[in-house]
Motif scaffolding. Sequence first.
Motif: not given
Lengths: 215, 274
Positions: A35, A44, A147-148, A151, A176, A178-179, A183-184
């Motif tokens: 992640g 990202k 790219d996230e 989720a 992956l 993500s912010h 999710t990660v």
Amino acid sequence: MIRLNGIHKSYKTHLGTRAVLRGIDATFQLGEKIGILGRNGAGKTTLLRLIAGVEYPNSGSIERRMTVSWPLGFAGAMHYSISGADNARFIARIYEKPIEETVGFVEDFAELGEYYRLPVRTYSSGMIMRLGFALSLAVDFECYLVDEVIAVGDTRFGERCRKALADRQARSTLLLVSHIPDTVRAFCTSAAVLNDGRLTRYDDLDEAIAVYQAA
Amino acid sequence: MSGTFRHPVLPHGLRKPEGIGTAFRRQMRVVGALTLRELGTRFGRDNLGYLWLFLEPAMLGGAIGLLHHIAQQGLPGGLNPLEFWVIGYIPFYMLRGIINRAPVAIQANQSLLYHRHITLLDILISRSLLEGAAVLGALVVFLALFGLVFGHWPADPFKMLAGMVLMFLFSHGVAVLIAAGAVYTEIFERVVHLVTYLTLPITGAFFMVFWLPYEAQQAALWVPTVHMFELIRDGHFGKAVPTQYDIGYVVGWIAALNLLGMAALRHARRDLVL
């Protein structure tokens, strides 16, 4: 294996040149689930595009020793004025996959119903995301760049994506971005933090999340 | 140095550097798939669909030829006006079609570049091929009509075909340069229609070199397209009219345009922001 050596990327804007990535070195091995955490605007998506080969770095090199997907996100990779089925045919042709099997697989996985035969521009963003993910699974890459979106999309499909990726455990790599730490945590076994144009790898997921949240 | 990509081109499963034969076959496959897709996006599957590809140039060429036929302007050398205008207009339609569509070629196909092994050149080749094939189809139909109606078959079909192929390669070379330039500036998109319109009189589509006074002939022969139109007319009318052309000169233009174009495209790809 994917290796990034000294990647720099900047964009020209009306306000002058803006550096996004300022020297990224990293190696991702086959089977890793990584992640990449970063705030909005940290670069990202840019990093993912460079790894995918969609855009090119200003300097540095990218070595790809496995097959790498296109960046899976809300946009790109498919054509909006033709149907999902025609997109599947096109993908099958350019990636040398059997055409009818690909069309069937994508139809089953994306669950678009009658929309599968309609132009992609009539799809909702969730449907576009499902189609994109199904297309990339049909090609069967060794490394998936995500790219996230999974989720963000509906949870049932997200669960199926995770299962599809998990089934490929050893032979597929996941990158992956993500912010969102959760999710990660759901998809990855290790993580890296993208901050101020640089990427730092952490073997321990919790450590990475702690660093990210502290930053 | 700016990014060495050990595997810039990597379809599924391929990891080793490949021979030029494999690379060529793969490029042909990609161009084939792109051409099919371009057909789908441009004409859809409704109504007459793909038929429009061929009908558009046929209708325009036919209408312009017919207008001049009705106007009954006599042409030097006693040429049939309908044939003369159609034979001039159809290759010009290809030239204009390929060039006018160039500024938006990359923008309209950005999503394709998500697939790393599709190059900008693949996209441009497939677009040009589609346009070229349609126009060639329209030309063949007109030639058959002229043969059946006027009893006048092309004196040397090979020369006509050679002229069309040269015109195609020339148009494609210009299009590649414009497409690369359009990555950097919108100016091409703004002016390309104007320029193709204004240059129409000097392309040689609607005059023959022997009509001109000597000085004007020398000037006209600097224009590469003049040679191609002359070659096409030589193929159609044969010895009925004198024609002047230098194939070497045209080939030189084509080589220069395409090589410069490909270099520019390579440069543009690195700067392209999707």
